[in-house]
Design an enzyme around this catalytic site. Structure first.
Site, PDB file in Angstrom:
ATOM      1  CG  ASP A  57     -18.791  -7.410 -23.645  1.00 53.41           C
ATOM      2  OD1 ASP A  57     -18.851  -6.461 -24.449  1.00 53.41           O
ATOM      3  OD2 ASP A  57     -17.740  -7.994 -23.363  1.00 53.41           O
ATOM      4  CG  ASP A  89     -14.877  -8.091 -28.695  1.00 50.20           C
ATOM      5  OD1 ASP A  89     -14.448  -8.868 -29.547  1.00 50.20           O
ATOM      6  OD2 ASP A  89     -15.370  -6.978 -28.963  1.00 50.20           O
TER       7      ASP A  89
END
Length: 215
Positions: A8, A10
Site C-alpha cells: 500500500d 498512504d
C-alpha cells in the site's frame, strides 16, 4: 514460495493518513460544527472519502464533495509534501529487491500522488509496477488492485505478500486470497485486525529473508 511484495502507499510508506485525519477533523469542526471521530474517519482509510460521506449523509450531515476537495486539497499537498518515508521502509524495499523479490504498489488513490512522493523520496527505483484506482473498476476492500498487480507480474495469489496499514487493505488482501502483513499507523492502530498473516509495529522490525524462508 514468496515471489512478490505488494505494498500500500498512504499510511504505510508515507504517513499521509495522520495528515488527512487532522485536516478532516478541522474541516468538520469549522464547516459542520461536528466532531469527527477517528472511528468514523477509518471508514475511508485504504478506500476513499465517499464511504465516509455516505455514512454521514445517512445521519443528516451532507458534505458537498467538490467544496470539501477545494477546501482541503491544497492544505494536504502542502503538509504531506514535507513528510519523510516511514521508518524501515527503504531498508525493507531494498532487502526485498536484493533477495530477488518483485515489488508492486497497489493503492486506492490515483497515480499522481504516489508517483510524486516516491520520486521525491527516491523510492521509485525499488518498484516494478504501480497499480492505482485508475487501473481497476473497484478499489479496496475489493481485491482488484492486488489481483491486477499479481497478474501483471505473473504471480499467483499464493506467491504474493500484501503489506498494508488499514482494515480495508487487510480485507482486500484476504479477498484476493493473499497473505497480509499489517503495519498499523497512528490512525489505523484503532482498527481491530483479524485474519492477518502477521502484525508488526514497524517495517523496521521485518526481516525479509525470514519472510521468504517461512512462506
Amino acid at each position: 514460495m514468496l515471489k512478490t511484495i505488494i505494498m500500500d502507499f498512504d499510511g504505510l510508506i508515507v504517513d499521509t493518513e495522520v495528515v488527512w485525519y487532522r485536516i478532516y477533523v478541522e474541516w468538520f469542526r469549522v464547516h459542520k460544527q461536528y466532531d469527527l471521530s477517528v472511528q468514523e474517519f477509518l471508514a475511508c482509510v485504504g478506500s476513499n472519502a465517499e464511504d465516509l460521506f455516505r455514512k454521514l449523509d445517512a445521519k443528516g450531515i451532507h458534505v458537498d464533495r467538490d467544496a470539501f476537495a477545494q477546501d482541503t486539497l491544497a492544505c494536504f499537498i502542502e503538509e504531506s509534501g514535507r513528510l519523510p518515508a516511514k521508518p524501515g521502509v527503504e531498508d525493507f524495499l531494498k532487502s526485498a529487491r536484493e533477495n530477488g523479490l518483485s515489488v508492486a504498489l497497489a493503492t486506492s488513490s490515483g497515480r499522481k500522488k504516489p508517483t510524486v512522493h516516491l520520486e521525491r523520496l527516491h523510492l521509485m527505483q525499488y518498484f516494478d509496477l504501480l497499480v492505482t484506482a485508475e487501473d481497476v473498476e473497484r478499489i479496496k476492500p475489493n481485491p482488484d488492485l492486488f489481483l491486477k498487480a499479481a497478474e501483471k507480474l505473473g504471480c499467483t495469489p499464493a506467491e504474493c505478500l500484501v503489506v498494508e496499514d488499514s482494515l480495508n487493505g487487510l480485507l482486500a488482501g484476504r479477498n484476493a486470497d493473499m497473505r497480509v502483513l499489517v503495519v498499523p499507523n497512528d490512525v489505523t492502530k484503532y482498527c481491530t485486525f483479524e485474519g492477518q498473516y502477521r502484525l508488526c509495529d514497524s517495517l523496521a522490525d521485518v526481516d525479509v529473508p525470514s519472510l521468504i524462508a517461512e512462506f
